[in-house]
Design a protein around this motif. Structure first.
Motif, PDB file in Angstrom:
ATOM      1  N   ASP A   1     126.767 -15.044  56.191  1.00  0.00           N
ATOM      2  CA  ASP A   1     127.525 -15.508  57.355  1.00  0.00           C
ATOM      3  C   ASP A   1     127.485 -14.507  58.515  1.00  0.00           C
ATOM      4  O   ASP A   1     127.949 -14.802  59.610  1.00  0.00           O
ATOM      5  N   LEU A   2     126.943 -13.329  58.271  1.00  0.00           N
ATOM      6  CA  LEU A   2     127.006 -12.291  59.308  1.00  0.00           C
ATOM      7  C   LEU A   2     125.703 -12.133  60.092  1.00  0.00           C
ATOM      8  O   LEU A   2     125.350 -11.027  60.505  1.00  0.00           O
ATOM      9  N   VAL A   3     124.992 -13.248  60.289  1.00  0.00           N
ATOM     10  CA  VAL A   3     123.731 -13.173  61.040  1.00  0.00           C
ATOM     11  C   VAL A   3     123.965 -12.545  62.410  1.00  0.00           C
ATOM     12  O   VAL A   3     123.188 -11.704  62.871  1.00  0.00           O
ATOM     13  N   TRP A   4     125.081 -12.948  63.054  1.00  0.00           N
ATOM     14  CA  TRP A   4     125.383 -12.437  64.402  1.00  0.00           C
ATOM     15  C   TRP A   4     125.532 -10.925  64.427  1.00  0.00           C
ATOM     16  O   TRP A   4     125.347 -10.284  65.448  1.00  0.00           O
ATOM     17  N   LEU A   5     125.882 -10.337  63.282  1.00  0.00           N
ATOM     18  CA  LEU A   5     126.028  -8.882  63.221  1.00  0.00           C
ATOM     19  C   LEU A   5     124.713  -8.212  62.805  1.00  0.00           C
ATOM     20  O   LEU A   5     124.350  -7.151  63.322  1.00  0.00           O
ATOM     21  N   ALA A   6     124.001  -8.873  61.869  1.00  0.00           N
ATOM     22  CA  ALA A   6     122.784  -8.262  61.319  1.00  0.00           C
ATOM     23  C   ALA A   6     121.720  -8.061  62.392  1.00  0.00           C
ATOM     24  O   ALA A   6     121.073  -7.007  62.445  1.00  0.00           O
ATOM     25  N   LEU A   7     121.556  -9.058  63.267  1.00  0.00           N
ATOM     26  CA  LEU A   7     120.477  -8.952  64.253  1.00  0.00           C
ATOM     27  C   LEU A   7     120.686  -7.792  65.229  1.00  0.00           C
ATOM     28  O   LEU A   7     119.776  -6.965  65.392  1.00  0.00           O
TER      29      LEU A   7
ATOM     30  N   ARG B   1     114.339   0.087  47.660  1.00  0.00           N
ATOM     31  CA  ARG B   1     113.820  -1.141  47.062  1.00  0.00           C
ATOM     32  C   ARG B   1     112.299  -1.084  46.976  1.00  0.00           C
ATOM     33  O   ARG B   1     111.619  -0.981  47.975  1.00  0.00           O
ATOM     34  N   LYS B   2     111.769  -1.182  45.750  1.00  0.00           N
ATOM     35  CA  LYS B   2     110.322  -1.058  45.583  1.00  0.00           C
ATOM     36  C   LYS B   2     109.600  -2.379  45.778  1.00  0.00           C
ATOM     37  O   LYS B   2     108.490  -2.436  46.280  1.00  0.00           O
ATOM     38  N   GLU B   3     110.240  -3.464  45.335  1.00  0.00           N
ATOM     39  CA  GLU B   3     109.568  -4.763  45.354  1.00  0.00           C
ATOM     40  C   GLU B   3     110.182  -5.627  46.445  1.00  0.00           C
ATOM     41  O   GLU B   3     111.319  -5.424  46.840  1.00  0.00           O
ATOM     42  N   PRO B   4     109.408  -6.627  46.905  1.00  0.00           N
ATOM     43  CA  PRO B   4     109.980  -7.553  47.880  1.00  0.00           C
ATOM     44  C   PRO B   4     111.217  -8.229  47.297  1.00  0.00           C
ATOM     45  O   PRO B   4     111.254  -8.525  46.102  1.00  0.00           O
ATOM     46  N   GLY B   5     112.230  -8.438  48.125  1.00  0.00           N
ATOM     47  CA  GLY B   5     113.436  -9.065  47.604  1.00  0.00           C
ATOM     48  C   GLY B   5     114.360  -9.484  48.726  1.00  0.00           C
ATOM     49  O   GLY B   5     114.035  -9.361  49.901  1.00  0.00           O
ATOM     50  N   GLY B   6     115.539  -9.989  48.338  1.00  0.00           N
ATOM     51  CA  GLY B   6     116.504 -10.455  49.317  1.00  0.00           C
ATOM     52  C   GLY B   6     116.223 -11.899  49.703  1.00  0.00           C
ATOM     53  O   GLY B   6     115.245 -12.503  49.243  1.00  0.00           O
ATOM     54  N   SER B   7     117.083 -12.441  50.520  1.00  0.00           N
ATOM     55  CA  SER B   7     116.875 -13.807  50.979  1.00  0.00           C
ATOM     56  C   SER B   7     117.600 -13.979  52.302  1.00  0.00           C
ATOM     57  O   SER B   7     118.443 -13.164  52.664  1.00  0.00           O
ATOM     58  N   VAL B   8     117.253 -15.040  53.018  1.00  0.00           N
ATOM     59  CA  VAL B   8     117.905 -15.273  54.301  1.00  0.00           C
ATOM     60  C   VAL B   8     118.478 -16.684  54.326  1.00  0.00           C
ATOM     61  O   VAL B   8     117.945 -17.585  53.684  1.00  0.00           O
ATOM     62  N   PRO B   9     119.613 -16.876  55.050  1.00  0.00           N
ATOM     63  CA  PRO B   9     120.188 -18.211  55.153  1.00  0.00           C
ATOM     64  C   PRO B   9     119.298 -19.119  55.999  1.00  0.00           C
ATOM     65  O   PRO B   9     118.483 -18.651  56.788  1.00  0.00           O
TER      66      PRO B   9
END
Lengths: 322, 316
Positions: B94-100, B144-152
Motif C-alpha cells: 500500500d505504500l507505493v506513494w512512499l516507495a517511489l 539478497r542473493k537471488e531475485p525476489g520480492g513482488s510488486v502490487p
C-alpha cells in the motif's frame, strides 16, 4: 630535455611522505598479514600461503601487462574476455596429450598479440579512447567465444596444463616460477631498457617524447600487445587451475588487475609506476580476499572491501583527474 | 572560443546527428523489408516500452560524460534499487506513494556521493564509480542473493499504462529528454556542464562553481538510474541484484554512438536519444531475423568502434 640514455630523473629529497609513499604498501601488506595471522591460525600455514599465491599468480601476470598499458595513459578492459577466449582456444585443439601444449601456447600468444595490436592501433592511430576501444574488444571477443562454444563448458585439455597451473617443482608452484620469470623479464624491459624509458616518456609527456625522436604511436601499440600477451598467458595458467572452461574464465580480472595496479602506485594519468609495486598490489588484494574467507564473512564482503580499498588507495596516491 | 570554431563544432555535431538519423531510417526500411511485423504499431509500441530503461540510464550517463566524467556505478545502482523496490512493496504494497520517492532520493544521493568522492578525494571518476559499483553490488548481494520480492498490480501497471494510445513510458522518456535538452541548452547551470567538460581549469578561472556542477551531474545520473529502476521493476515484478550488470556498459554505447565524446564538453541529449533508438532497434531487428545474441555482442562492439571512428576528429 635529457637525452634518452640518461636514467629517469628521481626525486632526491627524502621526506617522510615520500618514504611512506614508497614503502607504505609494504607496511600495509605486513599489517594486513599480521591481522590475518592473529585472526586465524590457518593463515600462516604453508598450505594456505601457497594456495593464496597460486591463486594470485594468473592475476599477477595480467597485472604486469596492465601496468604497461596504464603507464602510457591507457587501460585495458578486454583482458578478462581475452583470458576466457584463449582458454576456449586451448580446448579447441581437443588435445589429450602433452605434445599439444607448445602449439597451444603459440596459438594463444599469437591470438593475444593480434588482439593487442588491434587495441593499440585503435588507441594510437585512430585516437579512440582506451576505455571504448578495449570495451568494444571485450564485447566482440565475448561474442565470438560464445558463438563458437554455444555457451557450453568444455574440458578437453592436455594433462600437462593442470601441472603448469598447480604443479610444483621442488615445492615451488610452477605458476609462481613463471610469474617470477615474467616479472623479472618485463621488469628489466620497463626499468632498465631503452624501450622502458620510451614508455615512461610517452606516458608522462607524449609531445616531448615525440620531439625527442620517440614514435609515441609505436610505443603505445607495443604496450597494448605486451598487455594482451601477458593476459593470454595468464588465461592459460588460470585455465589449467580451473580445469574446465566456462565461458567466463577470468571474469572480474579486468577490474582486479586495474585495482591491483592502482594500489601498487601505478598512476592512471600515466608515466609513473613500477611493475614490482603493482605485484605487491596483487598480494594485498589476494590477502584481503583470503582474510574475508578465513574470518568466515560472506564472500560478498570481498566486493565491499575491494571497493573501499580501490577508492582509498587511489586517493592515497592522489591519482589526479586525467 | 571564437564564433567560428563554435560554429564548426556545432556543425560537426549536427553531422553526427545526421549520420545516426540516416542510419536509423535505413534500419527501419531494412526492418520493413526483412519482416512484415517489424514496422507495425504493435512492435513500435513494444520497442518504446523497452526503451525507457536504457534510455534513462544513458541520459544520466550523458550528463556525466558531457561534464568530463564517467559513471560506472549505474548498473549496480539500478540492480540495488529494483531489490529495494520489490522487497519494500512486497512488505507494504500500500505504500507505493512512499516507495517511489524514497527510491529516487536514495538514487540521487548515491549519485551525489560519487560526485563528492571525485571532488573531495580528487580521484579519477573511473576508479570512484568502479569502487562504488563494487560496494553497492556487494551490499545488495549480502541482503539478497537471488531475485525476489513482488510488486502490487497498481505499480506493475506503470510499465504498461497508455496515455491516449501511446505507452506512458514513451511519453515520460520523450518529455524528460526534451526537458534535459532545454535545460542543457538554455540555462546557465546546464551550459556550465559543457564548460566544465570542455576545460575544467578555464571554467574554474571563469568563476564557475566547478565542484558543485560535478556533483550535480553525478546526482542527475543517479536520479535517472532511479527512474529507470522504477520502470524496470514495474515491468519485471521482481528485484534482481544482477539485472543491471550489463546496463553499465550498455549505457555508454548510445552516448558515444550519439556523438558525445568521452573526453567531455561536446555532444548532447538528442544524440543520445538517437543512439538509444538505434541500439534498441538494431537489437530488435536482429532478434526478428533470428541472429543469436552472441553475434549481437560482436555487432555491438563493432558499432562502438565505428561510431567513435566516425565522430572522433582526427588528431593533429
Amino acid at each position: 630535455m635529457a637525452p634518452l640514455d640518461t636514467p629517469m630523473p628521481r626525486s632526491q629529497s627524502i621526506s617522510l611522505a615520500s618514504v611512506f609513499e614508497r614503502y607504505g604498501l609494504v607496511v600495509f601488506l605486513v599489517a594486513l598479514m599480521t591481522v590475518a595471522a592473529l585472526a586465524s591460525p590457518t593463515f600462516l600455514r604453508p598450505a594456505n600461503l601457497v594456495n593464496v599465491l597460486t591463486i594470485a599468480a594468473p592475476l599477477g601476470m595480467v597485472v604486469i601487462g596492465q601496468t604497461f598499458v596504464i603507464l602510457v595513459r591507457g587501460l585495458d578492459l578486454s583482458v578478462a574476455s581475452l583470458m576466457a577466449t584463449v582458454a576456449v582456444l586451448a580446448t579447441a585443439f581437443k588435445a589429450t596429450t602433452n605434445e599439444a601444449i607448445p602449439m597451444i601456447f603459440i596459438a594463444a600468444i599469437a591470438l593475444s598479440a593480434v588482439v593487442g595490436l588491434v587495441n593499440g592501433w585503435l588507441v594510437a592511430k585512430r585516437n579512440v579512447s582506451p576505455f571504448l576501444a578495449t570495451l568494444a574488444m571485450m564485447i566482440i571477443l565475448q561474442g565470438i567465444r560464445f558463438a563458437y562454444t554455444g555457451g557450453a563448458p568444455i574440458s578437453t585439455l592436455p594433462p600437462g596444463m593442470g601441472f603448469l597451473a598447480s604443479g610444483r617443482i621442488f615445492g615451488v608452484p610452477v605458476n609462481l616460477i613463471t610469474l617470477a620469470f615474467l616479472a623479472i623479464a618485463f621488469g628489466i624491459v620497463l626499468h632498465r631498457s631503452r624501450l622502458g624509458r620510451e614508455i615512461f616518456m610517452v606516458g608522462s609527456n607524449p609531445k616531448a617524447a615525440f620531439l625527442n625522436g620517440v614514435a609515441p604511436d609505436r610505443v603505445v601499440i607495443l604496450c597494448y600487445v605486451i598487455c594482451s600477451v601477458c593476459a593470454g598467458i595468464g588465461g592459460l595458467f588460470l585455465l589449467g587451475y580451473v580445469g574446465t572452461v566456462s565461458n567466463w574464465v577470468g571474469q572480474g580480472y579486468e577490474l582486479d588487475s586495474i585495482v591491483a595496479a592502482v594500489m601498487g602506485g601505478v598512476a592512471l594519468t600515466g608515466g609513473r609506476g613500477n611493475v614490482f609495486a603493482a605485484l605487491l598490489g596483487v598480494a594485498v588484494l589476494v590477502v584481503i580476499n583470503n582474510l574475508v574467507l578465513l574470518l568466515g564473512f560472506p564472500i560478498e564482503m570481498q566486493l565491499i572491501i575491494k571497493g573501499v580499498i580501490i577508492i582509498g588507495a587511489a586517493a592515497f596516491y592522489r591519482t589526479r583527474l586525467a | 572560443m571564437s564564433a567560428i570554431t563554435m560554429d564548426l563544432r556545432r556543425n560537426r555535431l549536427m553531422l553526427s546527428y545526421l549520420i545516426v538519423a540516416v542510419l536509423l531510417v535505413l534500419l527501419a526500411v531494412a526492418g520493413g523489408f526483412l519482416s512484415d511485423r517489424f514496422l507495425t504499431w504493435r512492435n513500435i509500441g513494444n520497442l518504446f516500452q523497452q526503451l525507457i530503461v536504457l534510455g534513462m540510464v544513458s541520459l544520466g550517463q550523458t550528463f556525466v560524460v558531457l561534464m568530463g566524467g564517467i559513471d560506472l556505478a549505474v548498473g549496480s545502482l539500478v540492480g540495488a534499487l529494483t531489490v529495494f523496490l520489490a522487497n519494500f512493496l512486497e512488505w507494504r504494497p500500500d505504500l507505493v506513494w512512499l516507495a517511489l520517492p524514497l527510491a529516487l532520493v536514495a538514487a540521487t544521493a548515491v549519485g551525489a556521493l560519487n560526485g563528492l568522492l571525485t571532488v573531495v578525494l580528487r580521484v579519477h571518476p573511473l576508479i570512484v564509480t568502479l569502487g562504488m559499483s563494487s560496494i553497492i553490488f556487494g551490499g545488495t548481494l549480502m541482503y539478497r542473493k537471488e531475485p525476489g520480492g513482488s510488486v502490487p498490480r497498481a505499480f506493475a501497471d506503470i510499465a504498461y499504462a497508455k496515455v491516449g494510445g501511446i505507452p506512458l513510458s514513451a511519453v515520460v522518456l520523450v518529455a524528460i529528454f526534451a526537458l534535459a535538452g532545454l535545460w542543457l541548452q538554455r540555462t546557465r547551470t546546464g551550459r556550465s556542464i559543457y564548460f566544465v567538460g570542455g576545460d575544467r581549469e578555464a571554467a574554474r578561472l571563469n568563476g564557475l562553481p566547478v565542484d558543485r556542477i560535478v556533483v550535480l551531474a553525478y546526482a542527475l545520473s543517479g536520479l535517472c538510474a532511479g527512474i529507470a529502476a522504477i520502470f524496470l521493476t514495474a515491468r519485471t515484478g521482481v528485484g534482481d541484484p544482477r539485472i543491471g550488470a550489463a546496463l553499465t556498459l550498455q549505457s555508454v554505447t548510445p552516448v558515444v554512438v550519439g556523438g558525445t565524446i568521452l573526453a567531455g564538453g561536446r555532444g548532447g541529449v538528442l544524440g543520445t536519444f538517437l543512439g538509444v533508438l538505434l541500439v534498441t532497434m538494431l537489437n530488435s531487428l536482429l532478434n526478428f531475423v533470428n541472429v543469436s545474441s552472441y553475434y549481437q555482442w560482436v555487432i555491438q562492439g563493432l558499432i562502438i568502434i565505428i561510431a567513435v571512428g566516425i565522430h572522433t576528429p582526427r588528431r593533429r
